[in-house]
Every structure is written in structure tokens, then in C-alpha cells.
Write a protein that holds these residues in place. Structure first.
Motif, PDB file in Angstrom:
ATOM      1  N   THR A 114       1.000  -1.533  -0.126  1.00  0.00           N
ATOM      2  CA  THR A 114       0.008  -0.055  -0.361  1.00  0.00           C
ATOM      3  C   THR A 114       1.042   1.239  -0.098  1.00  0.00           C
ATOM      4  O   THR A 114       0.520   2.185  -0.557  1.00  0.00           O
ATOM      5  CB  THR A 114      -0.681  -0.039   1.371  1.00  0.00           C
ATOM      6  OG1 THR A 114      -0.053  -0.164   2.265  1.00  0.00           O
ATOM      7  CG2 THR A 114      -2.016  -1.093   0.784  1.00  0.00           C
TER       8      THR A 114
ATOM      9  N   ARG B   9      -1.509   8.290  -4.260  1.00  0.00           N
ATOM     10  CA  ARG B   9      -2.487   6.821  -4.704  1.00  0.00           C
ATOM     11  C   ARG B   9      -3.534   7.611  -5.742  1.00  0.00           C
ATOM     12  O   ARG B   9      -4.320   8.043  -5.157  1.00  0.00           O
ATOM     13  CB  ARG B   9      -2.983   6.632  -3.497  1.00  0.00           C
ATOM     14  CG  ARG B   9      -2.800   5.407  -4.167  1.00  0.00           C
ATOM     15  CD  ARG B   9      -4.467   4.115  -2.665  1.00  0.00           C
ATOM     16  NE  ARG B   9      -4.398   3.218  -2.731  1.00  0.00           N
ATOM     17  CZ  ARG B   9      -5.613   2.521  -3.667  1.00  0.00           C
ATOM     18  NH1 ARG B   9      -6.480   3.383  -3.286  1.00  0.00           N
ATOM     19  NH2 ARG B   9      -5.699   1.334  -4.092  1.00  0.00           N
TER      20      ARG B   9
ATOM     21  N   GLU C 206      -6.680   6.477  -8.141  1.00  0.00           N
ATOM     22  CA  GLU C 206      -7.798   5.436  -8.231  1.00  0.00           C
ATOM     23  C   GLU C 206      -7.534   4.001  -8.569  1.00  0.00           C
ATOM     24  O   GLU C 206      -7.297   4.275  -9.264  1.00  0.00           O
ATOM     25  CB  GLU C 206      -9.199   6.516  -8.158  1.00  0.00           C
ATOM     26  CG  GLU C 206      -9.660   7.324  -7.451  1.00  0.00           C
ATOM     27  CD  GLU C 206      -9.734   6.322  -5.833  1.00  0.00           C
ATOM     28  OE1 GLU C 206     -10.496   5.365  -6.245  1.00  0.00           O
ATOM     29  OE2 GLU C 206      -9.354   7.686  -4.584  1.00  0.00           O
ATOM     30  N   ARG C 207      -8.425   3.043  -8.392  1.00  0.00           N
ATOM     31  CA  ARG C 207      -8.084   1.547  -8.768  1.00  0.00           C
ATOM     32  C   ARG C 207      -9.432   0.855  -9.010  1.00  0.00           C
ATOM     33  O   ARG C 207     -10.165   1.999  -8.431  1.00  0.00           O
ATOM     34  CB  ARG C 207      -7.714   0.366  -8.368  1.00  0.00           C
ATOM     35  CG  ARG C 207      -6.493  -0.221  -7.360  1.00  0.00           C
ATOM     36  CD  ARG C 207      -5.571   1.247  -8.177  1.00  0.00           C
ATOM     37  NE  ARG C 207      -3.745   0.784  -7.372  1.00  0.00           N
ATOM     38  CZ  ARG C 207      -2.624   1.754  -7.585  1.00  0.00           C
ATOM     39  NH1 ARG C 207      -2.864   2.688  -7.990  1.00  0.00           N
ATOM     40  NH2 ARG C 207      -1.537   1.184  -7.482  1.00  0.00           N
ATOM     41  N   ARG C 208      -9.082   0.997 -10.396  1.00  0.00           N
ATOM     42  CA  ARG C 208     -10.690   0.500 -10.521  1.00  0.00           C
ATOM     43  C   ARG C 208     -11.539  -0.785  -9.741  1.00  0.00           C
ATOM     44  O   ARG C 208     -10.856  -1.264  -8.795  1.00  0.00           O
ATOM     45  CB  ARG C 208      -9.793   0.022 -12.015  1.00  0.00           C
ATOM     46  CG  ARG C 208      -9.614   0.441 -12.692  1.00  0.00           C
ATOM     47  CD  ARG C 208      -9.071  -0.943 -14.406  1.00  0.00           C
ATOM     48  NE  ARG C 208     -10.145  -1.381 -15.050  1.00  0.00           N
ATOM     49  CZ  ARG C 208      -9.859  -1.970 -16.260  1.00  0.00           C
ATOM     50  NH1 ARG C 208      -9.201  -2.937 -16.418  1.00  0.00           N
ATOM     51  NH2 ARG C 208     -11.235  -3.119 -16.357  1.00  0.00           N
TER      52      ARG C 208
END
Length: 208
Positions: free
Chosen positions: A40, A195, A197-199
Motif C-alpha cells: 500500500t 495514490r 484510484e484503482r478500478r
């Protein structure tokens, strides 16, 4: 109180005091990050702290760990070429296109390659339609180990696909039997990156 008793009591007091000191808890040491913390906190870092350097011994420790990465039939096709001298660093910076300004303060630049015709092949023939793509796959696995181990050691990285492959080949005398993949910067972040954004999870994972 006799003199003998006084001496005995004094010696006993010092002995007990010594035992008490030895039982003190050792100073707390900084613990290694957990695997989840490594995952992370890893970021693609595009700005490095010019005041912090990395020793060759630390790079050797890093790349020794990377050798644990899996590969097709244990072919271990990935190779690394490390720029750590000022001359080689400057030369590599000129071969990464628009990333040059982003990595100019990175103290180490690493070129990853893979040997053609190894992963994905059996007796000289491609095992399936992917062919030499398996070499790139194995190189990617090794690079993944590299960036995660680097983060566990407190370093930061940026994997760059924008690079002059032939220029790097000439600079490091890389044979034609190896495909040049990426240039990876190694250093310390000079600020905390955001960070991305993730899908959504359900877009990338399907259960059947």
C-alpha cells in the motif's frame, strides 16, 4: 553490625543492582514493514531527495532478493545493468525521454533485460503462441520483486518504458540476444505521492 556483615551486604546490594539492570527491556528497534504495508505504500515516484544516497552494497542486497522471483522452468532470463557512477547515471538520464527531469536526482538507475529464446521455449521451439512474450512476463515478475523489495528497504522506484533501447544497449554492451525492457529509478521520495484510484474490483475479477 560487624565489618564482615557490612561488606557482605554491600556486595549483595551491588549484585542485585546489576541483575536489575540486566533485566531492563532493550530499546525498541524499528520493525520491518508488513507485506500489506509494502503493497500500500509503494508508489511510482517521480521526484527524489538529492541528499539521500544508496550504497552499492544495498543495491546488491536488493538484487540478490530479486533472484527469488519465479520464472519459466527456472530459466531466470532477467538481467540487470546498474548505473551508479555519476557518468553512467548522466548517460542513462539522456536515454529516458521525458522522464529525464523526474529522475535526475535518483542515485541509482537500473536497466532490466531478458534473454530471448529461453522462457516459453522447449528444445528451441516456442511452447505456445506467446513465444518470447514469456520472457517479458518473467522479466516483469522480477521487476515486481524489485520494486516491492525496494519499498521494504525504504526505497522508492519508477519503472520507465520510455527509453532508447539501442542507446542503452551500446552504453552497457548489452548483447543482441537480450531484449531491453525497462529502466527503473531507485532512490528516496522527496514528498509523499498521492495514490491513484484503482478500478472497481468487479471490473477486473470474475468468479465462476
Amino acid at each position: 553490625m560487624s565489618r564482615r556483615f557490612f561488606l557482605y551486604a554491600t556486595v549483595l546490594w551491588f549484585a542485585l543492582a546489576g541483575c536489575s539492570e540486566s533485566k531492563k527491556e532493550p530499546a525498541a528497534s524499528s520493525s520491518s514493514p508488513s507485506f500489506d504495508e509494502v503493497l500500500t505504500s509503494r508508489r511510482s515516484v517521480r521526484s527524489y531527495d538529492a541528499t539521500k544516497k544508496i550504497l552499492e552494497e544495498e543495491v546488491r542486497e536488493l538484487l540478490a532478493a530479486v533472484q527469488e522471483a519465479p520464472s519459466w522452468a527456472n530459466q531466470q532470463p532477467t538481467k540487470y545493468y546498474v548505473a551508479i557512477s555519476p557518468e553512467k547515471l548522466a548517460a542513462v538520464q539522456d536515454l529516458v525521454g521525458g522522464n529525464k527531469d523526474r529522475i535526475e536526482e535518483a542515485p541509482v538507475l537500473i536497466v532490466s533485460t531478458y534473454e530471448r529464446g529461453k522462457s516459453g521455449f522447449f528444445q528451441g521451439k516456442a511452447t505456445n503462441e506467446i513465444g518470447d512474450g514469456w520472457g517479458a512476463y518473467d522479466c516483469g515478475l522480477s521487476n515486481c520483486y524489485l520494486v516491492l523489495k525496494a519499498r521494504a528497504m525504504g526505497f522508492d522506484t519508477l519503472i520507465m518504458g520510455m527509453r532508447d533501447a539501442e542507446g542503452l544497449r551500446k552504453l552497457f554492451d548489452i548483447p543482441e540476444s537480450e531484449a531491453v525492457m525497462a529502466v527503473i529509478s531507485l532512490g528516496y521520495r522527496d514528498s509523499e505521492p498521492t495514490r491513484p484510484e484503482r478500478r472497481p474490483f468487479d471490473e477486473i475479477v470474475k468468479f465462476f
